[in-house]
Design a protein around this motif. Structure first.
Motif, mmCIF file in Angstrom:
data_model
loop_
_atom_site.group_PDB
_atom_site.id
_atom_site.type_symbol
_atom_site.label_atom_id
_atom_site.label_comp_id
_atom_site.label_asym_id
_atom_site.label_seq_id
_atom_site.Cartn_x
_atom_site.Cartn_y
_atom_site.Cartn_z
ATOM 1 N N PHE A 8 0.595 -1.166 -0.010
ATOM 2 C CA PHE A 8 -0.022 -0.145 -0.010
ATOM 3 C C PHE A 8 0.755 1.323 0.195
ATOM 4 O O PHE A 8 0.642 2.218 0.557
ATOM 5 N N GLY A 9 2.053 1.368 -0.824
ATOM 6 C CA GLY A 9 2.744 2.327 -0.988
ATOM 7 C C GLY A 9 2.572 3.430 -2.091
ATOM 8 O O GLY A 9 1.134 3.490 -1.992
ATOM 9 N N ARG A 10 3.163 3.915 -2.803
ATOM 10 C CA ARG A 10 2.728 4.809 -3.657
ATOM 11 C C ARG A 10 1.603 4.318 -4.777
ATOM 12 O O ARG A 10 0.820 5.252 -4.829
ATOM 13 N N LEU A 11 2.236 3.382 -5.441
ATOM 14 C CA LEU A 11 1.352 2.692 -6.267
ATOM 15 C C LEU A 11 0.072 2.195 -5.846
ATOM 16 O O LEU A 11 -1.179 2.110 -5.902
ATOM 17 N N LEU A 30 2.736 -3.926 5.158
ATOM 18 C CA LEU A 30 3.696 -3.594 6.497
ATOM 19 C C LEU A 30 3.639 -2.381 7.069
ATOM 20 O O LEU A 30 3.253 -1.216 6.399
ATOM 21 N N THR A 33 2.824 1.566 6.182
ATOM 22 C CA THR A 33 1.768 2.055 5.098
ATOM 23 C C THR A 33 0.307 1.212 5.470
ATOM 24 O O THR A 33 -0.834 1.545 4.940
ATOM 25 N N VAL A 61 4.585 -4.293 -4.431
ATOM 26 C CA VAL A 61 5.541 -4.136 -3.556
ATOM 27 C C VAL A 61 6.739 -3.750 -4.490
ATOM 28 O O VAL A 61 6.758 -3.965 -5.604
ATOM 29 N N GLU A 62 7.890 -3.403 -3.773
ATOM 30 C CA GLU A 62 9.019 -2.959 -4.507
ATOM 31 C C GLU A 62 9.875 -4.054 -4.927
ATOM 32 O O GLU A 62 9.658 -5.264 -4.557
ATOM 33 N N THR A 83 2.617 -5.393 -10.367
ATOM 34 C CA THR A 83 2.976 -4.081 -11.050
ATOM 35 C C THR A 83 4.548 -3.894 -10.969
ATOM 36 O O THR A 83 5.258 -2.760 -11.143
ATOM 37 N N ALA A 85 8.108 -3.252 -11.241
ATOM 38 C CA ALA A 85 9.206 -3.238 -12.517
ATOM 39 C C ALA A 85 10.291 -3.953 -12.695
ATOM 40 O O ALA A 85 10.634 -4.554 -11.401
HETATM 41 N N1 LIG Z 1 5.073 4.401 -7.957
HETATM 42 C C1 LIG Z 1 4.839 4.286 -9.145
HETATM 43 O O1 LIG Z 1 4.329 5.097 -9.779
HETATM 44 C C2 LIG Z 1 4.903 3.103 -9.863
HETATM 45 C C3 LIG Z 1 5.524 1.812 -9.333
HETATM 46 N N2 LIG Z 1 5.541 0.658 -9.990
HETATM 47 C C4 LIG Z 1 6.046 -0.684 -9.359
HETATM 48 O O2 LIG Z 1 5.113 -0.830 -8.370
HETATM 49 C C5 LIG Z 1 5.576 -1.305 -7.064
HETATM 50 C C6 LIG Z 1 5.385 -0.396 -5.816
HETATM 51 O O3 LIG Z 1 6.028 0.786 -5.943
HETATM 52 P P1 LIG Z 1 5.706 1.989 -4.982
HETATM 53 O O4 LIG Z 1 4.533 1.805 -4.712
HETATM 54 O O5 LIG Z 1 6.647 3.002 -5.766
HETATM 55 O O6 LIG Z 1 6.688 1.120 -4.002
HETATM 56 P P2 LIG Z 1 6.619 1.784 -2.568
HETATM 57 O O7 LIG Z 1 8.065 1.361 -1.810
HETATM 58 O O8 LIG Z 1 6.086 3.187 -2.112
HETATM 59 O O9 LIG Z 1 5.610 0.804 -2.039
HETATM 60 C C7 LIG Z 1 5.785 -0.607 -1.640
HETATM 61 C C8 LIG Z 1 4.885 -1.152 -0.772
HETATM 62 O O10 LIG Z 1 4.961 -2.513 -0.497
HETATM 63 C C9 LIG Z 1 4.964 -2.871 1.019
HETATM 64 N N3 LIG Z 1 5.740 -3.861 1.338
HETATM 65 C C10 LIG Z 1 6.901 -4.545 1.063
HETATM 66 N N4 LIG Z 1 7.392 -5.387 1.452
HETATM 67 C C11 LIG Z 1 6.077 -6.035 1.733
HETATM 68 C C12 LIG Z 1 5.789 -7.639 1.975
HETATM 69 N N5 LIG Z 1 6.590 -8.496 2.355
HETATM 70 N N6 LIG Z 1 4.497 -7.891 2.156
HETATM 71 C C13 LIG Z 1 3.435 -6.799 2.215
HETATM 72 N N7 LIG Z 1 3.636 -5.632 1.770
HETATM 73 C C14 LIG Z 1 4.981 -5.232 1.528
HETATM 74 C C15 LIG Z 1 5.342 -1.547 1.575
HETATM 75 O O11 LIG Z 1 5.222 -1.542 3.021
HETATM 76 P P3 LIG Z 1 5.998 -0.381 4.000
HETATM 77 O O12 LIG Z 1 6.272 0.817 3.008
HETATM 78 O O13 LIG Z 1 4.920 0.099 4.885
HETATM 79 O O14 LIG Z 1 7.011 -1.198 4.461
HETATM 80 C C16 LIG Z 1 4.829 -0.602 0.844
HETATM 81 O O15 LIG Z 1 3.369 -0.340 1.049
HETATM 82 C C17 LIG Z 1 7.153 -1.431 -7.630
HETATM 83 O O16 LIG Z 1 7.729 -2.825 -7.801
HETATM 84 C C18 LIG Z 1 7.295 -0.341 -8.527
HETATM 85 O O17 LIG Z 1 8.378 -0.824 -9.545
HETATM 86 C C19 LIG Z 1 5.058 0.543 -11.504
HETATM 87 C C20 LIG Z 1 4.526 1.654 -11.982
HETATM 88 C C21 LIG Z 1 4.477 2.917 -11.269
#
Ligand SMILES: NC(=O)C1=CN([C@@H]2O[C@H](COP(=O)(O)OP(=O)(O)OC[C@H]3O[C@@H](n4cnc5c(N)ncnc54)[C@H](OP(=O)(O)O)[C@@H]3O)[C@@H](O)[C@H]2O)C=CC1
Ligand SMILES: O=C(O)[C@@H]1CCC=N1
Length: 246
Positions: A8-11, A30, A33, A61-62, A83, A85
């Motif tokens: 539940f990050g940026r995307l 986690l 977020t 997730v990343e 999603t 990359a």
């Molecule tokens: N941002 C964008 O505009 C775009 C992103 N993408 C891709 O989408 C994906 C997400 O990007 P983005 O949102 O920017 O990244 P963020 O780092 O903002 O978000 C990643 C999310 O994944 C969560 N997370 C990490 N590990 C786990 C796990 N083991 N279980 C559950 N949740 C987990 C993080 O939680 P927490 O941070 O709370 O630890 C966070 O909410 C990436 O792979 C990126 O390449 C693709 C296109 C556009």
């Protein structure tokens, strides 16, 4: 259809905010977020509960967390939409049977994004297309095209915002009040984008450039300075590199 959203990050948050209007949804993410998801009125659960709940699983997730997340889903038969990359379809399908790769942008939050998806002929194209159509416009492409287009589709809103902002600064530089400048640039850009649905870009240019006038003086100067050539080169080279990296 019920959705399990992982991340539940940026995307992920943009996806969640949009899809909760259409589907029942649970989120696995986690701290910190998890709090953002709760603020959106979404239930946060552990990964296993989430997967059992969803008819479709969306993983946002990343890239570095993908191995760990997918290894906890090994053998999953429900459609899984990633999603991430650069995390290949082959690697996804090695772990889960019904995997898809997508490349959306944050504008999914308002249901207006190209959503590249690889590849047609997976095990539930219909369900995947239905969900992606709520996020914007699904475009089925080969995986190499998805990688090549990442710098324009996924990164697009950041680049477009830079262009937009540089025009606002230009107006401020010319002595226009910033608020007014923002309004002018927004309306001009939105109007031109609508116009481009009707006319070819070269025709638009030709319609604006009065012979011997002000526009052609600027467009030629911008080209001479290499502004747009540099943009094409930097974005294009990034896409080329991503396309061949896998
Ligand atoms: N941002 C964008 O505009 C775009 C992103 N993408 C891709 O989408 C994906 C997400 O990007 P983005 O949102 O920017 O990244 P963020 O780092 O903002 O978000 C990643 C999310 O994944 C969560 N997370 C990490 N590990 C786990 C796990 N083991 N279980 C559950 N949740 C987990 C993080 O939680 P927490 O941070 O709370 O630890 C966070 O909410 C990436 O792979 C990126 O390449 C693709 C296109 C556009
Ligand atoms: O910057 C990134 O790596 C991700 C992929 C596209 C947009 N955000």
């Amino acid at each position: 259809m019920k959705i399990c959203l992982v991340g539940f990050g940026r995307l992920g948050s943009a996806i969640g905010k949009r899809l909760k209007r259409f589907y029942e949804m649970k989120v696995s993410t986690l701290p910190p977020t998890d709090e953002l998801a709760r603020k959106e009125g979404l239930e946060v659960v552990d990964l296993k509960t989430c997967i059992n709940f969803g008819d479709v699983v969306i993983v946002s997730v990343e890239p570095s967390a993908m191995d760990s997340v997918l290894s906890q889903m090994e053998g999953l038969e429900k459609p899984l939409i990633s999603t991430a990359a650069l995390y290949g379809l082959k690697e996804i399908r090695r772990k889960v049977k019904c995997g898809y790769r997508t490349m959306p942008s944050v504008t999914v939050e308002i249901g207006k994004s190209p959503v590249l998806v690889s590849e047609r002929g997976g095990c539930n194209d219909e369900a995947v297309e239905e969900i992606l159509s709520k996020l914007g416009k699904p475009i089925w492409v080969k995986e190499e095209v998805l990688d090549a287009a990442l710098p324009v589709v996924g990164s697009g809103p950041a680049i477009h915002s830079l262009y937009y902002n540089s025009l606002v600064e230009a107006l401020v530089y010319a002595g226009v009040d910033r608020k007014l400048a923002e309004e002018m640039v927004k309306e001009s850009v939105i109007g031109t984008m609508e116009f481009l649905k009707k006319y070819d870009p070269l025709e638009v240019r030709a319609r604006v450039e009065t012979p011997g006038g002000i526009t052609v003086k600027m467009t030629v100067e911008l080209e001479k300075e290499g502004v747009f050539g540099s943009l094409s080169k930097i974005v294009g080279e990034t896409g080329r590199e991503l396309r061949t990296r896998r």
